[in-house]
Design a protein around this motif. Structure first.
Motif, PDB file in Angstrom:
ATOM      1  N   THR A 175       1.591   6.191   2.690  1.00 28.60           N
ATOM      2  CA  THR A 175       0.644   5.633   1.732  1.00 28.60           C
ATOM      3  C   THR A 175       0.231   6.667   0.693  1.00 28.60           C
ATOM      4  N   MET A 176      -0.220   6.168  -0.443  1.00 30.84           N
ATOM      5  CA  MET A 176      -0.596   7.007  -1.571  1.00 30.84           C
ATOM      6  C   MET A 176      -2.123   7.085  -1.720  1.00 30.84           C
ATOM      7  N   HIS A 177      -2.590   8.269  -2.121  1.00 29.60           N
ATOM      8  CA  HIS A 177      -4.033   8.508  -2.295  1.00 29.60           C
ATOM      9  C   HIS A 177      -4.259   9.273  -3.604  1.00 29.60           C
ATOM     10  N   PRO A 178      -4.044   8.611  -4.751  1.00 30.40           N
ATOM     11  CA  PRO A 178      -4.210   9.300  -6.034  1.00 30.40           C
ATOM     12  C   PRO A 178      -5.668   9.685  -6.278  1.00 30.40           C
ATOM     13  N   VAL A 179      -5.856  10.784  -6.998  1.00 29.85           N
ATOM     14  CA  VAL A 179      -7.197  11.268  -7.334  1.00 29.85           C
ATOM     15  C   VAL A 179      -7.475  10.894  -8.785  1.00 29.85           C
ATOM     16  N   LEU A 180      -8.455  10.015  -9.014  1.00 26.75           N
ATOM     17  CA  LEU A 180      -8.785   9.520 -10.343  1.00 26.75           C
ATOM     18  C   LEU A 180     -10.001  10.269 -10.895  1.00 26.75           C
ATOM     19  N   THR A 181      -9.897  10.630 -12.151  1.00 22.26           N
ATOM     20  CA  THR A 181     -10.997  11.329 -12.824  1.00 22.26           C
ATOM     21  C   THR A 181     -11.309  10.618 -14.137  1.00 22.26           C
ATOM     22  N   THR A 182     -12.596  10.448 -14.426  1.00 21.53           N
ATOM     23  CA  THR A 182     -12.993   9.832 -15.693  1.00 21.53           C
ATOM     24  C   THR A 182     -14.235  10.520 -16.250  1.00 21.53           C
ATOM     25  N   ASN A 183     -14.381  10.412 -17.549  1.00 22.63           N
ATOM     26  CA  ASN A 183     -15.564  10.961 -18.213  1.00 22.63           C
ATOM     27  C   ASN A 183     -16.508   9.859 -18.669  1.00 22.63           C
ATOM     28  N   VAL A 184     -16.353   8.659 -18.093  1.00 15.34           N
ATOM     29  CA  VAL A 184     -17.179   7.514 -18.456  1.00 15.34           C
ATOM     30  C   VAL A 184     -17.985   7.074 -17.243  1.00 15.34           C
ATOM     31  N   ALA A 185     -19.304   7.012 -17.406  1.00 13.52           N
ATOM     32  CA  ALA A 185     -20.168   6.570 -16.309  1.00 13.52           C
ATOM     33  C   ALA A 185     -20.259   5.048 -16.275  1.00 13.52           C
ATOM     34  N   ASN A 186     -20.489   4.512 -15.084  1.00 14.95           N
ATOM     35  CA  ASN A 186     -20.696   3.072 -14.885  1.00 14.95           C
ATOM     36  C   ASN A 186     -19.522   2.224 -15.354  1.00 14.95           C
ATOM     37  N   ALA A 187     -18.340   2.775 -15.225  1.00 12.55           N
ATOM     38  CA  ALA A 187     -17.129   2.021 -15.540  1.00 12.55           C
ATOM     39  C   ALA A 187     -16.385   1.708 -14.246  1.00 12.55           C
ATOM     40  N   LYS A 200     -19.977   6.849 -11.106  1.00 14.76           N
ATOM     41  CA  LYS A 200     -21.419   7.089 -11.018  1.00 14.76           C
ATOM     42  C   LYS A 200     -21.932   8.018 -12.117  1.00 14.76           C
ATOM     43  N   ASN A 201     -21.046   8.745 -12.768  1.00 13.33           N
ATOM     44  CA  ASN A 201     -21.471   9.660 -13.822  1.00 13.33           C
ATOM     45  C   ASN A 201     -20.301   9.906 -14.766  1.00 13.33           C
ATOM     46  N   ASN A 202     -20.527  10.758 -15.769  1.00 10.47           N
ATOM     47  CA  ASN A 202     -19.478  10.993 -16.774  1.00 10.47           C
ATOM     48  C   ASN A 202     -18.568  12.167 -16.434  1.00 10.47           C
ATOM     49  N   HIS A 203     -18.613  12.592 -15.190  1.00  9.49           N
ATOM     50  CA  HIS A 203     -17.626  13.577 -14.697  1.00  9.49           C
ATOM     51  C   HIS A 203     -17.258  13.189 -13.258  1.00  9.49           C
ATOM     52  N   TYR A 204     -16.796  11.955 -13.171  1.00 16.40           N
ATOM     53  CA  TYR A 204     -16.606  11.326 -11.859  1.00 16.40           C
ATOM     54  C   TYR A 204     -15.167  11.475 -11.363  1.00 16.40           C
ATOM     55  N   THR A 205     -15.029  11.808 -10.092  1.00  8.04           N
ATOM     56  CA  THR A 205     -13.714  11.924  -9.446  1.00  8.04           C
ATOM     57  C   THR A 205     -13.709  11.065  -8.189  1.00  8.04           C
ATOM     58  N   TYR A 206     -12.619  10.331  -8.006  1.00  2.00           N
ATOM     59  CA  TYR A 206     -12.531   9.404  -6.872  1.00  2.00           C
ATOM     60  C   TYR A 206     -11.125   9.459  -6.268  1.00  2.00           C
ATOM     61  N   LYS A 207     -11.057   9.623  -4.956  1.00  7.76           N
ATOM     62  CA  LYS A 207      -9.767   9.598  -4.264  1.00  7.76           C
ATOM     63  C   LYS A 207      -9.496   8.187  -3.783  1.00  7.76           C
ATOM     64  N   VAL A 243      -4.806  11.501 -11.684  1.00  8.69           N
ATOM     65  CA  VAL A 243      -4.732  10.556 -12.793  1.00  8.69           C
ATOM     66  C   VAL A 243      -6.022  10.677 -13.597  1.00  8.69           C
ATOM     67  N   ASP A 244      -5.904  11.061 -14.863  1.00  6.26           N
ATOM     68  CA  ASP A 244      -7.074  11.253 -15.724  1.00  6.26           C
ATOM     69  C   ASP A 244      -7.303  10.024 -16.589  1.00  6.26           C
ATOM     70  N   LEU A 245      -8.394   9.328 -16.346  1.00  2.16           N
ATOM     71  CA  LEU A 245      -8.804   8.200 -17.180  1.00  2.16           C
ATOM     72  C   LEU A 245      -9.879   8.720 -18.138  1.00  2.16           C
ATOM     73  N   ILE A 246      -9.404   9.450 -19.129  1.00  2.97           N
ATOM     74  CA  ILE A 246     -10.288  10.138 -20.054  1.00  2.97           C
ATOM     75  C   ILE A 246     -10.359   9.365 -21.372  1.00  2.97           C
ATOM     76  N   ALA A 247     -11.570   8.942 -21.731  1.00  3.02           N
ATOM     77  CA  ALA A 247     -11.772   8.218 -22.985  1.00  3.02           C
ATOM     78  C   ALA A 247     -12.037   9.220 -24.092  1.00  3.02           C
ATOM     79  N   GLN A 248     -11.260   9.117 -25.176  1.00  2.00           N
ATOM     80  CA  GLN A 248     -11.384  10.051 -26.297  1.00  2.00           C
ATOM     81  C   GLN A 248     -12.396   9.512 -27.298  1.00  2.00           C
ATOM     82  N   ALA A 249     -13.338  10.320 -27.686  1.00  4.09           N
ATOM     83  CA  ALA A 249     -14.353   9.912 -28.661  1.00  4.09           C
ATOM     84  C   ALA A 249     -13.796   9.998 -30.070  1.00  4.09           C
TER      85      ALA A 249
END
Length: 377
Positions: A175-187, A200-207, A243-249
Motif C-alpha cells: 500500500t501507498m502512504h503519500p505525504v501531502l503538503t499544502t500552504n492553504v488552511a481549511n482546504a 488545519k493551517n497554511n503549513h499543513y502536512t498529512y500522511k 506531493v506538494d499542493l502549493i497554491a501560487q499567489a
C-alpha cells in the motif's frame, strides 16, 4: 472289528486274512496311510495354492498402486495446465487488461488491514495500466519468474489449496502512504475525488493512506485557492512520495491553479521553484556524458524511469537492470530518457522510451539521432 479294504466286510481284529475274500490284511496295513500322514499330505498339497494366491494378491495391489500414481500424475498435469501457477497468474493479470476490477480485487490481499479492497479501490492501478500498457506484461513475466514484481509492489502468495494439494495464489499488494503538503488552511485534500482530510493551517502536512497503487490526482477543494498534482504511486520508492499542493499567489492577490504531472515544475508560495531534470530536445542533443544528475540505481528511479529500463531489458539490450546505474530525464511529455553506466562509471548507452505508444529508441552517436528499437518478442 475292522474292515477288509478289498471286500469291505467286517473281519476279526486279529485276522491275518479276510474270512470272506482271503485278502492279506497285513499288506493293507502296510500301505494304508495314517491320519497324521494324510493330514501332512493334504497340507503339503495345499501350500502351492496358497503361495500362488499370495503372489496374485501382491500383483493386484501393485497394479492398483501404479494406476493410482498414473492418475495422480495425470491429474497434476491437467491441473497445472488448467489452474496451475502460471495459469492463475495469467488470469489475474488478464483481469487488469480486460478491465475486470471486481474479479481482480478478489485475487488480492493487502499488507495493511485498513485497506478495503474492492472494484473501486483498484481503479487507480487500472488507470495507470492504461497509460503504461507494458506494466501488465512485465508484471506477468516477473510474477511467473520471481513471484514478485520488480518494483516490489505485488508479491505472489499462497492462500490455500485445492483438494488439499494444489496451491491457490493471490497477490499481496504494497500500500501507498503519500505525504501531502499544502500552504492553504481549511482546504479539503482530495485524492481522485475522494476527500482525505481538511488542512488545519497554511503549513499543513498529512500522511495519506493506505492507498492502492496506481495513478492519482491530488487537489485542493472547498477553498478559493487551487492546486492539483497528478502522481504515479506504483513502485516501492513511491510508497511515501511527497506531493506538494502549493497554491501560487498571483500579483492581484488571487490564487492560481498549478497543474503538474507527477514530478513536473511547481511553484511554492514564496515564488521558489522545484524543477524536474528535463533536458533539451533532439536538435541540440549532447551525449558527452556531462549530466549534472547523480547516478541512480534501478530502485531509485521514478516510475517512468523504471518503465524505460524495463523496455530496454525486454528488448534484450541488458541482462540485468541491477548491473547498471542510470540518469533519467524527460525531454518531452510521456518520453523518458535514461543513460546507462556500467560498474566502472563508463557510459554504456542512451535510450528514450515513449510510454504512450510503447516505443523504445536508442541514440546513435554516428548519426546523432535516436533510432527505434524493435521490441517485438
Amino acid at each position: 472289528m475292522k474292515t477288509c479294504p478289498n471286500c469291505h466286510q467286517q473281519v476279526a481284529p486279529d485276522s491275518i486274512f479276510c474270512e470272506h475274500c482271503g485278502f492279506d490284511l497285513r499288506t493293507a496295513a502296510a500301505t494304508t496311510p495314517t491320519k497324521a500322514h494324510r493330514s501332512r499330505r493334504r497340507n503339503k498339497a495345499a501350500k502351492p495354492g496358497k503361495k500362488k494366491s499370495k503372489w496374485f494378491s501382491r500383483g493386484i495391489w501393485a497394479i492398483l498402486a501404479v494406476a493410482v500414481i498414473v492418475v495422480i500424475v495425470l491429474a497434476g498435469s491437467f491441473y497445472n495446465k488448467q489452474a496451475g501457477k502460471e495459469k492463475q497468474i495469467a488470469t489475474i493479470t488478464d483481469y487488469i487488461t480486460d478491465n475486470q476490477s471486481n474479479d481482480f480485487a478478489k485475487k488480492l490481499v493487502s499488507d495493511n488491514p485498513n485497506l478495503k479492497i474492492d472494484g473501486d479501490t483498484v481503479q487507480p492501478l487500472f488507470t495507470y495500466a492504461r497509460k503504461h500498457p507494458n506494466y501488465v506484461t512485465n508484471m506477468k513475466a516477473d510474477l511467473q519468474k520471481n513471484g514478485e514484481t520488480r518494483d516490489h509492489t505485488f508479491t505472489l502468495e499462497t492462500t490455500g489449496h485445492s483438494f488439499l494439494v494444489f496451491p491457490i495464489y493471490k497477490l499481496r499488494v504494497t500500500t501507498m502512504h503519500p505525504v501531502l503538503t499544502t500552504n492553504v488552511a481549511n482546504a479539503t485534500l482530495m485524492a481522485n475525488n475522494q476527500a482525505l482530510v481538511t488542512s488545519k493551517n497554511n503549513h499543513y502536512t498529512y500522511k495519506a493512506g493506505p492507498l492502492f497503487p496506481g495513478r492519482y490526482t491530488f487537489k485542493l477543494s472547498g477553498s478559493q485557492s487551487k492546486a492539483s498534482v497528478t502522481a504515479d504511486l506504483v513502485a516501492s520508492n513511491a510508497v511515501s512520495k511527497h506531493v506538494d499542493l502549493i497554491a501560487q499567489a498571483a500579483k492581484k492577490g488571487h490564487d492560481v491553479t498549478n497543474n503538474n504531472e507527477d514530478e513536473a515544475t511547481v511553484s511554492d508560495a514564496t515564488g521558489g521553484k522545484v524543477e524536474d531534470n528535463t533536458t533539451s530536445d533532439d536538435s541540440d542533443y549532447d551525449d558527452d556524458d556531462n549530466d549534472t544528475d547523480s547516478d541512480s540505481s534501478y530502485e531509485d528511479l521514478s516510475t517512468d524511469g523504471q518503465a524505460a529500463v524495463d523496455a530496454i531489458y525486454y528488448a534484450d539490450y541488458i541482462d540485468d537492470e541491477n548491473d547498471y546505474t542510470y540518469t533519467e530525464s524527460m525531454p518531452h511529455d510521456h518520453v523518458t530518457e535514461v543513460k546507462l553506466y556500467d560498474d566502472d562509471g563508463d557510459h554504456d548507452g542512451t535510450y528514450r522510451y515513449d510510454d504512450i505508444h510503447d516505443i523504445l529508441a536508442e541514440y546513435n552517436s554516428s548519426t546523432g539521432k535516436f533510432e527505434t528499437v524493435d521490441t517485438d518478442d
